[in-house]
Design an enzyme around this catalytic site. Structure first.
Site, mmCIF file in Angstrom:
data_model
loop_
_atom_site.group_PDB
_atom_site.id
_atom_site.type_symbol
_atom_site.label_atom_id
_atom_site.label_comp_id
_atom_site.label_asym_id
_atom_site.label_seq_id
_atom_site.Cartn_x
_atom_site.Cartn_y
_atom_site.Cartn_z
ATOM 1 C CB SER A 84 -0.970 0.027 1.194
ATOM 2 O OG SER A 84 -1.808 -1.109 1.186
ATOM 3 N NE ARG A 85 3.520 2.122 -4.934
ATOM 4 C CZ ARG A 85 3.386 0.915 -5.473
ATOM 5 N NH1 ARG A 85 3.275 -0.157 -4.690
ATOM 6 N NH2 ARG A 85 3.374 0.759 -6.776
ATOM 7 C CG LEU A 86 1.058 2.689 4.124
ATOM 8 C CD1 LEU A 86 0.116 2.122 5.174
ATOM 9 C CD2 LEU A 86 1.112 4.208 4.224
#
Length: 211
Positions: A189-191
């Site tokens: 999730s691009r975290l």
């Protein structure tokens, strides 16, 4: 050309700053060994970013040739555009990206030229063809055709026939002495995880950055 559909999900486990080495050079070597074991293509390739004499930013790929307790070593022609930028500004950034493990390292720091002995030792370890190529290429200069380059190679090949090829006086190494190193791990999730080391008067300080 719409590239929006091109997406990859990063599934790797995260990184925890509290478990990382206190010295980022030690941590970097550990990451580099993991990248080598992962089968990453040319894991020692890195983008060298500089500010040119005219103020323009510029990046190009070079190969990391050694990591020592002071920094990151690479070699080039001292008359090249990159060398001119390094010598005039005295600072540079290095970016390494290892796709198989979704990891990136960014190094920022100061530049110093290697000693003649250090450059001589590395040059002597190069394949003979690469040694001759260093003599033949006036890197970054304008040439009329590839034939001009081949002619220069033929000339130096004949000049050094039957003899060792010495290091050209216009060719040698640089060391990037880091004052900041960021370790980046791709996450779902691009975290992503980002741990940054900043040099202080007492050593290194670690911080976690928002992705």
């Amino acid at each position: 050309m719409d590239l929006t559909p091109l997406r990859s999900e990063y599934e790797a486990a995260g990184i925890d700053g509290s478990t990382m080495a206190e010295d980022p050079l030690v941590e970097f070597v550990a990451w580099l060994n993991i990248a080598i074991d992962s089968g990453a293509t040319e894991p020692n390739a890195m983008v060298l970013s500089t500010i040119e004499v005219d103020g323009r930013p510029r990046g190009r790929n070079v190969l990391l040739r050694e990591v020592d307790d002071r920094g990151f070593l690479f070699y080039t022609n001292y008359t090249s555009a990159k060398a001119e930028a390094l010598d005039s500004n005295g600072q540079a950034a290095l970016t390494m990206w290892w796709y198989p493990i979704h990891r990136q390292v960014i190094v920022e720091g100061w530049i110093e030229r290697l000693t003649d002995d250090e450059s001589d030792a590395y040059f002597a370890s190069r394949p003979r063809a690469s040694q001759l190529g260093a003599w033949a290429s006036d890197q970054s200069s304008l040439i009329d055709s590839r034939g001009e380059l081949i002619a220069a190679l033929d000339e130096v090949t004949a000049r050094f026939e039957g003899a060792e090829v010495p290091r050209p006086p216009f060719w040698g190494g640089y060391r990037v002495i880091p004052d900041r190193i960021e370790f980046w791990q791709g996450r779902r999730s691009r975290l992503h995880d980002r741990i940054r080391y900043d040099r202080t008067t007492d050593g290194w300080e670690k911080s976690r950055l928002s992705p």
